[in-house]
Design a protein around this motif. Structure first.
Motif, PDB file in Angstrom:
ATOM      1  N   HIS A  13      96.151  -5.534   0.456  1.00  0.00           N
ATOM      2  CA  HIS A  13      95.564  -4.311  -0.078  1.00  0.00           C
ATOM      3  C   HIS A  13      94.243  -4.684  -0.765  1.00  0.00           C
ATOM      4  O   HIS A  13      94.177  -5.686  -1.474  1.00  0.00           O
ATOM      5  CB  HIS A  13      96.537  -3.682  -1.078  1.00  0.00           C
ATOM      6  CG  HIS A  13      96.156  -2.304  -1.498  1.00  0.00           C
ATOM      7  ND1 HIS A  13      95.140  -2.049  -2.389  1.00  0.00           N
ATOM      8  CD2 HIS A  13      96.634  -1.088  -1.148  1.00  0.00           C
ATOM      9  CE1 HIS A  13      95.016  -0.740  -2.564  1.00  0.00           C
ATOM     10  NE2 HIS A  13      95.914  -0.132  -1.818  1.00  0.00           N
ATOM     11  N   GLU A  58      88.406   3.068   3.334  1.00  0.00           N
ATOM     12  CA  GLU A  58      87.811   3.704   2.141  1.00  0.00           C
ATOM     13  C   GLU A  58      86.789   2.752   1.500  1.00  0.00           C
ATOM     14  O   GLU A  58      85.748   3.169   1.005  1.00  0.00           O
ATOM     15  CB  GLU A  58      88.913   3.973   1.105  1.00  0.00           C
ATOM     16  CG  GLU A  58      89.946   5.001   1.507  1.00  0.00           C
ATOM     17  CD  GLU A  58      89.874   6.240   0.626  1.00  0.00           C
ATOM     18  OE1 GLU A  58      89.956   7.332   1.203  1.00  0.00           O
ATOM     19  OE2 GLU A  58      89.704   6.096  -0.596  1.00  0.00           O
ATOM     20  N   SER A  59      87.139   1.467   1.502  1.00  0.00           N
ATOM     21  CA  SER A  59      86.271   0.496   0.792  1.00  0.00           C
ATOM     22  C   SER A  59      85.013   0.203   1.621  1.00  0.00           C
ATOM     23  O   SER A  59      84.084  -0.435   1.147  1.00  0.00           O
ATOM     24  CB  SER A  59      87.039  -0.815   0.584  1.00  0.00           C
ATOM     25  OG  SER A  59      87.089  -1.533   1.812  1.00  0.00           O
ATOM     26  N   GLN A  75      92.992   1.950   3.302  1.00  0.00           N
ATOM     27  CA  GLN A  75      92.327   1.578   2.051  1.00  0.00           C
ATOM     28  C   GLN A  75      91.063   0.761   2.325  1.00  0.00           C
ATOM     29  O   GLN A  75      90.041   0.923   1.657  1.00  0.00           O
ATOM     30  CB  GLN A  75      93.280   0.762   1.162  1.00  0.00           C
ATOM     31  CG  GLN A  75      94.484   1.553   0.660  1.00  0.00           C
ATOM     32  CD  GLN A  75      94.079   2.745  -0.199  1.00  0.00           C
ATOM     33  OE1 GLN A  75      93.193   2.635  -1.039  1.00  0.00           O
ATOM     34  NE2 GLN A  75      94.689   3.891   0.062  1.00  0.00           N
TER      35      GLN A  75
END
Ligand SMILES: Cc1cc2c3c(c1C)C(C)(C)C[C@H]1C[C@@H](C)[C@]4(C(=O)NC(=O)N=C4N2C[C@H](O)[C@H](O)[C@H](O)COP(=O)(O)O)N31
Ligand SMILES: [K+]
Ligand SMILES: [Mn+2]
Length: 500
Positions: free
Chosen positions: A161, A201-202, A198
């Motif tokens: 993550h 998103e980053s 995730q």
């Protein structure tokens, strides 16, 4: 250092299969184009020894040998689950129930984080940049309808993550795309998909490692729907009572089991996709119109053991002789479903996904005496179970739950189907769920009459109404239950005299 036990070291696991006389060392040359897979598929179906192919056409520089059916049933009918339970260090005669108990034995215990070691067998050979050519490796074609050579079917997909201290280990298929790229299924609600989202998103590509020929017990945890946020390697540490030994990847900050046979590492693109599949899948079908666009895995390094590294493969299909998508996915989802129901105070003794149902059904065995105390009824009880299981990821792959009594052995399909056929009244004893997430790989969902992503789930009550409140009002008519002990003893004693 001495070699670790089979559940912690793939090479030792292979040697254990050989000492069990459950491994066939095949030195004749075999073609990775379909022949290896066809032998492996037949090995599942005949429940023969696990084939270890030492002489793969096109193999070079120690890449690679191939082991098929590492999670198939054993060739000794006296110990059908021996190969499976060797993955977790249980004795040869351990049952599927023992296997599930073992995989749940670390629940509630603190995780034991892995330790980082300087180096290990998987670092003995390293390929970077121009030395990498996936199209030159003997990656197997597993089914005549497959859209590519699936090099990844039994490795552990390792992703972290981007912001949380969560490293997820799971198994997700991937096929060779070209010299330095693969393409693989990243499917919601799987944890690899949640973590991938995730990274999207980053705005950065997702670092990955695939550890092939990893410690067998780690392969089990990777195939198990442990709760979100649980770092599988820590759960494995708790299962073993000791930390796993990991080494750092060459091209990113992920860590892989030091004794892995082969490690493929790099980044998964958050923008580039390619056509993935078709793939002969776990329900026994390969749909020719399967048009998936899946993320591209860019390979930056391959490291591997000397002495001719071994690539484990799974060749999914009909469970006439179950393969790893039944013996691992089904059994380990059963474990988490049992855990979920017991944690919610339901009188559930065990859960199991019968292979005969392609692990699409799961039998839920209920302690009837404890059921009476709930003073409940079929509708209320079945709906409660359905709401719990069908709205959790561990229930994702299950489309029919069969609620059976403790007189039924959930691991014995003849028991399960007898109670379903005789105690579940069509039209009144089945409770349908049309508003829950479906498992899109199930054929009647992907190619069926209705919506593809929701519904098609049911809880079948296989208990008669009076079983919810009192002793069963019948004698079961079989040898075990239909006769007094002294008659049974006399018959068994005289059986051979009767010449039957
Ligand atoms: C044991 C096994 C498990 C598999 C797969 C396979 C094998 C052998 C192969 C590669 C042969 C076939 C496909 C079949 C396909 C389902 C898939 C997959 O491509 N994508 C996916 O999302 N899940 C798969 N699983 C199940 C998955 O590992 C478990 O659901 C596990 O809990 C995920 O871990 P997280 O809970 O941490 O998310 N593959
Ligand atoms: K997992
Ligand atoms: Mn997980």
């Amino acid at each position: 250092t001495s070699t670790p036990p089979p559940h912690l070291d793939f090479r030792a696991f292979v040697d254990a299969l050989r000492s069990d006389d459950d491994l066939a060392d095949i030195n004749a040359e075999v073609d990775p184009n379909l022949e290896v897979a066809a032998v492996t598929r037949r090995a599942y179906e005949l429940q023969s020894k696990a084939p270890l192919f030492h002489n793969i056409k096109g193999a070079h520089d120690g890449l690679f040998r191939i082991l098929g059916a590492s999670g198939g049933l054993s060739s000794d009918p006296q110990f059908p689950y021996r190969r499976l339970v060797r993955h977790v260090g249980l004795s040869p005669n351990a049952s599927l129930g023992d296997f599930i108990d073992k995989m749940l034995s670390a629940k509630g215990k603190p995780g034991i984080p892995p330790v980082h070691v300087e180096t290990g067998p998987c670092k003995e050979n390293k390929l970077f940049g121009n030395d990498i050519d996936l199209t030159k490796l003997p990656a197997p074609l597993l089914n005549k309808a497959d859209g590519g050579n699936y090099i990844q079917t039994m490795g552990i997909n390792i992703v972290q993550h981007p912001t949380k201290a969560w490293v997820n280990w799971s198994i997700a298929r991937a096929m060779v795309l070209d010299k330095t790229r693969m393409v693989g299924l990243i499917m919601k609600p799987q944890h690899i998909a949640r973590i991938y989202a995730q990274w999207m998103e980053s705005g950065k590509d997702m670092p990955f490692a695939i550890a092939l020929g990893a410690p067998p017990i780690a392969v089990m945890a990777s195939s198990m729907p442990l709760p979100e946020g649980v770092t599988e390697s820590e759960y494995v540490g708790a299962l073993c009572g000791e930390p796993l030994e990991l080494v750092k990847c060459e091209t990113n900050d992920l860590y892989v089991p030091a004794r892995s046979e082969i490690v493929i590492e790099g980044t998964v693109s958050i923008t580039e996709r390619a056509k993935e599949g078709p793939f002969g899948e776990m329900h026994g079908y390969s749909f020719l119109d399967e048009e998936l666009m899946e993320p591209i895995y860019n390979v930056a390094a391959i490291t591997y053991r000397s002495g001719n590294a071994i690539l484990p493969i799974s060749v999914p299909g009909r469970a006439t002789g179950p393969d790893e998508t039944h013996t691992l996915i089904g059994t380990l989802a059963s474990a988490e479903i049992r855990q979920l129901l017991q944690e919610n105070g339901l009188p559930v003794l065990n859960v199991f996904t019968p292979y005969e149902t392609q692990v699409i059904w799961a039998a839920v065995q209920v302690d009837r005496k404890k059921l009476w105390e709930l003073e409940t009824n079929a509708e209320e009880f079945c709906r409660k179970i359905g709401q719990l299981v069908f709205r959790r990821k561990c229930g994702m792959q299950i489309h029919r739950l069969l609620i059976v009594g403790d007189d039924i052995d959930p691991f014995n399909f003849k028991d399960v189907i007898w109670s379903y056929a005789s105690r579940c009244r069509p039209g009144m004893d089945e409770y349908h769920f049309e508003d829950v997430a479906a498992y899109p790989l199930v054929p009647y969902m992907s190619h069926g009459p209705g919506a593809k992503l929701t519904g098609g789930k049911v809880v079948a009550n296989c208990l008669l109404p009076h079983e919810y409140k009192q002793e069963q009002m019948w004698v079961t008519c079989d040898f075990e239950n239909g006769y007094p002990e002294e008659i049974k003893e006399r018959v068994l004693r005289r059986w051979s005299d009767f010449g039957l």
